[in-house]
Design an enzyme around this catalytic site. Sequence first.
Site, mmCIF file in Angstrom:
data_model
loop_
_atom_site.group_PDB
_atom_site.id
_atom_site.type_symbol
_atom_site.label_atom_id
_atom_site.label_comp_id
_atom_site.label_asym_id
_atom_site.label_seq_id
_atom_site.Cartn_x
_atom_site.Cartn_y
_atom_site.Cartn_z
ATOM 1 N N PHE A 1 0.790 -1.092 -0.123
ATOM 2 C CA PHE A 1 0.047 0.026 0.003
ATOM 3 C C PHE A 1 0.998 1.086 0.202
ATOM 4 O O PHE A 1 1.721 1.341 0.943
ATOM 5 C CB PHE A 1 -0.946 0.121 1.276
ATOM 6 C CG PHE A 1 -2.113 1.116 0.982
ATOM 7 C CD1 PHE A 1 -2.936 0.909 0.372
ATOM 8 C CD2 PHE A 1 -1.652 2.247 1.805
ATOM 9 C CE1 PHE A 1 -3.925 1.976 0.236
ATOM 10 C CE2 PHE A 1 -2.639 3.530 1.278
ATOM 11 C CZ PHE A 1 -3.833 3.361 0.643
ATOM 12 N N ASP A 16 8.917 2.933 1.966
ATOM 13 C CA ASP A 16 7.825 3.646 2.515
ATOM 14 C C ASP A 16 7.527 3.275 4.046
ATOM 15 O O ASP A 16 7.042 2.369 4.478
ATOM 16 C CB ASP A 16 6.776 3.125 1.686
ATOM 17 C CG ASP A 16 5.203 3.652 1.938
ATOM 18 O OD1 ASP A 16 5.254 4.397 2.897
ATOM 19 O OD2 ASP A 16 4.460 3.943 1.112
ATOM 20 N N LYS A 47 1.812 10.233 8.164
ATOM 21 C CA LYS A 47 0.959 9.405 9.086
ATOM 22 C C LYS A 47 1.778 9.973 10.585
ATOM 23 O O LYS A 47 1.079 11.177 10.969
ATOM 24 C CB LYS A 47 0.982 7.988 9.385
ATOM 25 C CG LYS A 47 0.322 7.449 8.108
ATOM 26 C CD LYS A 47 -0.398 5.912 8.375
ATOM 27 C CE LYS A 47 -1.649 5.919 7.439
ATOM 28 N NZ LYS A 47 -1.243 4.938 6.423
HETATM 29 C C1 LIG Z 1 -1.513 5.284 4.604
HETATM 30 C C2 LIG Z 1 -0.244 4.821 3.813
HETATM 31 C C3 LIG Z 1 0.041 5.688 2.694
HETATM 32 C C4 LIG Z 1 -0.884 6.870 2.165
HETATM 33 O O1 LIG Z 1 -0.844 7.653 3.074
HETATM 34 P P1 LIG Z 1 -2.206 8.867 3.023
HETATM 35 O O2 LIG Z 1 -1.689 9.903 3.829
HETATM 36 O O3 LIG Z 1 -3.390 8.193 3.197
HETATM 37 O O4 LIG Z 1 -2.326 9.235 1.488
HETATM 38 C C5 LIG Z 1 0.914 5.445 2.156
HETATM 39 N N1 LIG Z 1 2.070 4.356 2.282
HETATM 40 C C6 LIG Z 1 1.679 3.569 3.579
HETATM 41 C C7 LIG Z 1 2.878 2.370 3.763
HETATM 42 C C8 LIG Z 1 0.716 3.855 4.339
HETATM 43 O O5 LIG Z 1 0.495 3.013 5.363
#
Ligand SMILES: *Cc1c(COP(=O)(O)O)cnc(C)c1O
Length: 390
Positions: free
Chosen positions: A131, A216, A245
């Site tokens: 994700f 990420d 986040k």
């Molecule tokens: C939540 C998340 C995203 C996306 O973040 P948003 O602020 O919702 O755009 C990207 N990468 C990872 C690993 C995430 O957990």
Amino acid sequence: MIWQERWQHSLMNNYGTPPLLIARGAGSRVWDDTGKEYLDMIAGIAVNAVGHAHPAVVKAVSDQLSTLGHTSNLVATNGPIELAERLLSLLQAPGDARVFFCNSGTEANEAAFKLGRLTNRVHVVVAQGSFHGRTIGALSWTAQPAKQDPFRPLPGEVTAVPFGDADALAAAVSATTAAVVLEPIQGEGGVIVPPVGYLRRAREICDTHGALLMLDEVQTGIGRTGEWFDFQREAITPDVVMLAKGLGGGFPIGACIAYGRAASFFGPGSHGSTFGGNPVACAAALAVLKVIEEGDLVTRAATLHEVLATGLVARGNGLVTSVRGRGLLLAAVLDSDRGPELESAARQQGILVNAVLPNAIRLAPALTITDTDIADLLSRWDLTTAQVVG
Ligand SMILES: *Cc1c(COP(=O)(O)O)cnc(C)c1O
């Protein structure tokens, strides 16, 4: 309920209709519109790193907003300079690393996406079940057919390999690969922890082919897994790190950090964001980092993992077979696909959690969670699992 009807008649249906309307929060607790209290064990999905309404964050944001709320990037302010320096120091990044600020995780990934294109290569390797966000570039890296298929065609070329399988990664990367993009632990994918040494192998594979290693850390970063950044446990140097986040503790902010050659790919005009580096967002992030550092909350996150993991199984009434994850990013693994049922029973008992998979319940509480919060959680968890077992 009136608010649910108003929601349905005014908001797009991309989240469905939520089960709760939350009115306020303090620490690891929130209250709904009827005054019922909940233990917030999902914390804005790993966002409220220092809990709700932390006084230091409230003060930092209020002070900054009453001094200077926003400029554009046509001028500099102190916030982004100070925050970039702070992040580079926590990352233990080499002197050539540089930061780009944005407003969310998907935007941090979009910045990384564009850095990848500036290698003059196009091919990217990601992991199945990943994700990375929902805007079109980031979505092309989010290897989940249900999320991608309605929006094809997506930018190519992207190869998705099984997560945690270094041999599969090695086979997919070649001299035309711009980047390998990985989460150190897959969060949305179900809190999936790869084998020890996976990121080290990924680093070697990227080095062999001249590809960038992009990590990420949007969900895993900012102390959540018991390291400031989860990749640090493998003692590697990535080329790009994406954050969001927990960074702002609830205030929207994201960051894309590039090292080495990737740090100089963007020149004037390459990329930008009206709100990126906003002084209030930077003040929030600096306050969050200070609270975490002063409370030694990264160590505490590591220590609490075992307490929660043991308790969730012991009070699971046979429903919880194991717990995976690291630090305060956990999934209680169930003996069956009763996750959604358990999530809703937990809500009745006053716990907010997330059925991240049909058979897994994700917990990502604030790093400021207290011993009392944990004791209350485990007794409510006992009642919850007993209710589901029947
Ligand atoms: C939540 C998340 C995203 C996306 O973040 P948003 O602020 O919702 O755009 C990207 N990468 C990872 C690993 C995430 O957990």
